[in-house]
Design a protein around this motif. Structure first.
Motif, short mmCIF file in Angstrom:
data_model
loop_
_atom_site.label_atom_id
_atom_site.label_comp_id
_atom_site.label_asym_id
_atom_site.label_seq_id
_atom_site.Cartn_x
_atom_site.Cartn_y
_atom_site.Cartn_z
N THR A 147 -5.13 89.43 -50.76
CA THR A 147 -5.62 88.90 -51.93
C THR A 147 -4.55 88.41 -52.56
OG1 THR A 147 -7.55 90.48 -51.90
CG2 THR A 147 -6.74 89.59 -53.97
N ARG A 148 -3.42 89.07 -52.75
CA ARG A 148 -2.15 88.50 -53.48
C ARG A 148 -1.70 86.97 -52.73
NH1 ARG A 148 -1.11 94.03 -54.08
NH2 ARG A 148 -0.18 94.25 -52.37
N THR A 149 -1.64 86.90 -51.68
CA THR A 149 -1.39 85.69 -50.69
C THR A 149 -2.49 84.52 -51.35
OG1 THR A 149 -0.33 86.89 -49.17
CG2 THR A 149 -0.95 84.72 -48.55
N ALA A 150 -3.60 84.89 -51.22
CA ALA A 150 -4.47 83.80 -51.58
C ALA A 150 -4.47 83.42 -52.93
CB ALA A 150 -5.88 84.60 -51.56
N TYR A 151 -4.04 84.67 -53.95
CA TYR A 151 -4.02 83.99 -55.44
C TYR A 151 -2.70 83.36 -55.66
CZ TYR A 151 -7.90 86.57 -57.65
OH TYR A 151 -9.25 86.71 -58.18
N ALA A 152 -1.72 83.45 -54.69
CA ALA A 152 -0.21 82.60 -54.68
C ALA A 152 -0.96 81.06 -54.78
CB ALA A 152 0.37 82.94 -53.62
N GLY A 209 -3.70 89.08 -73.61
CA GLY A 209 -3.04 90.13 -73.95
C GLY A 209 -3.92 91.03 -74.55
N GLN A 210 -4.98 90.70 -75.17
CA GLN A 210 -5.89 91.78 -75.66
C GLN A 210 -7.05 92.21 -75.03
OE1 GLN A 210 -7.09 91.20 -80.15
NE2 GLN A 210 -5.20 89.31 -80.00
N ILE A 211 -7.48 91.21 -74.16
CA ILE A 211 -8.65 91.41 -73.06
C ILE A 211 -8.24 92.49 -72.13
CG2 ILE A 211 -10.09 90.28 -71.58
CD1 ILE A 211 -9.69 87.65 -73.07
N TYR A 212 -7.07 92.21 -71.21
CA TYR A 212 -6.67 92.71 -70.17
C TYR A 212 -5.42 93.98 -70.63
CZ TYR A 212 -8.65 88.74 -67.77
OH TYR A 212 -9.30 87.77 -67.28
N THR A 213 -6.11 95.06 -71.22
CA THR A 213 -5.46 96.16 -71.54
C THR A 213 -4.83 96.77 -70.30
OG1 THR A 213 -7.28 97.70 -71.30
CG2 THR A 213 -7.37 96.65 -73.51
N PRO A 214 -3.95 97.84 -70.60
CA PRO A 214 -3.21 98.28 -69.61
C PRO A 214 -4.29 98.99 -68.43
CG PRO A 214 -2.09 98.76 -71.44
CD PRO A 214 -3.28 98.17 -72.01
N ASN A 215 -5.21 99.62 -69.02
CA ASN A 215 -6.35 100.11 -68.03
C ASN A 215 -6.86 98.97 -67.18
OD1 ASN A 215 -5.91 102.66 -68.87
ND2 ASN A 215 -7.70 102.52 -70.27
N VAL A 216 -7.32 98.01 -67.90
CA VAL A 216 -7.95 96.85 -67.16
C VAL A 216 -7.01 96.24 -66.07
CG1 VAL A 216 -9.05 94.62 -67.37
CG2 VAL A 216 -9.70 96.37 -68.70
N LEU A 217 -5.85 95.96 -66.62
CA LEU A 217 -4.84 95.42 -65.97
C LEU A 217 -4.50 96.37 -64.47
CD1 LEU A 217 -2.36 94.04 -68.27
CD2 LEU A 217 -3.63 92.83 -66.83
N ALA A 218 -4.45 97.59 -64.46
CA ALA A 218 -4.28 98.44 -63.44
C ALA A 218 -5.26 98.28 -62.51
CB ALA A 218 -4.18 100.10 -63.93
N LEU A 219 -6.50 98.23 -62.96
CA LEU A 219 -7.87 97.83 -62.10
C LEU A 219 -7.62 96.79 -61.42
CD1 LEU A 219 -10.60 98.70 -61.07
CD2 LEU A 219 -11.59 97.68 -63.38
N LEU A 220 -7.32 95.46 -62.04
CA LEU A 220 -7.25 94.31 -61.51
C LEU A 220 -5.89 94.40 -60.34
CD1 LEU A 220 -7.74 92.01 -64.57
CD2 LEU A 220 -9.35 92.72 -62.92
N ARG A 221 -4.87 95.00 -60.65
CA ARG A 221 -3.67 94.72 -59.83
C ARG A 221 -3.87 95.55 -58.49
NH1 ARG A 221 0.07 95.81 -64.68
NH2 ARG A 221 0.52 93.81 -65.19
N LYS A 222 -4.47 96.69 -58.57
CA LYS A 222 -4.94 97.49 -57.17
C LYS A 222 -5.27 96.54 -56.07
CE LYS A 222 -5.93 101.69 -55.36
NZ LYS A 222 -5.93 103.01 -55.14
N PRO A 223 -6.40 95.89 -56.29
CA PRO A 223 -6.72 94.86 -55.03
C PRO A 223 -6.00 93.73 -55.16
CG PRO A 223 -8.38 94.74 -56.66
CD PRO A 223 -7.27 95.72 -57.56
N GLY A 224 -5.17 93.45 -55.90
CA GLY A 224 -4.34 92.38 -55.72
C GLY A 224 -4.63 90.98 -56.54
N ILE A 225 -5.31 91.41 -57.53
CA ILE A 225 -5.89 90.17 -58.57
C ILE A 225 -4.78 89.69 -59.23
CG2 ILE A 225 -7.32 89.67 -60.42
CD1 ILE A 225 -9.36 91.33 -58.92
#
Length: 158
Positions: free
Chosen positions: A18-23, A46-62
């Protein structure tokens, strides 16, 4: 492979693929479009993607600034604006069903769960607007809705 658990879903993800595809994705949907609601979404990340949301997005590589699509729906009574959108993830839904619920022939409505006060998420196997760098992979679409403040100087749509 990683397992992402959120709400009723369990998704098997290849976070490295997923991270490679986003590159290979150079702009998010708001920047590609450039209309005023899209400009507002991009300015509000910066307001939409709160720390909780960012953590959810980062785990699968988004990559959180590389949305496949965002769209403005309506200005809410609260003064915020309702947006929808999605990202793609290399992987498959293992459990929890599909967040895309068919409401009519060729018409779907997302069935999402709250990730944060103003942000809801769901996983779907119904795909749209897949970027070329994701071609050939099994994919899941992470659907979201967000209640977003209007932060740019342009006139707010209704």
């Amino acid at each position: 492979m990683d397992i992402v658990r959120f709400g009723r879903w369990e998704v098997l993800c290849d976070s490295e693929a997923t991270r490679t595809a986003y590159a290979g994705v150079f702009l998010g949907s708001p920047e590609e479009c450039g209309c005023e609601p899209c400009q507002n979404f991009a300015a509000s990340r910066g307001q939409i993607y709160t720390p909780n949301v960012l953590a959810l997005l980062r785990k699968p590589g988004i990559s959180s600034n590389r949305e496949a699509e965002i769209y403005h729906l309506v200005r809410l009574a609260s003064g915020r604006h309702l947006y929808g959108g999605w990202f793609h993830v290399v992987g498959s839904i293992q459990s929890g069903g599909d967040a895309a619920k068919q409401i009519a022939e060729n018409a779907w409505q997302p069935d999402l769960e709250e990730a944060d006060r103003y942000f809801s998420v769901g996983f779907s196997s119904h795909l749209a607007l897949v970027q070329k760098s994701f071609s050939g992979f099994p994919l899941v679409q992470l659907e979201f809705s967000a209640e977003v403040p209007w932060v740019i100087s342009a006139l707010e749509p209704n």
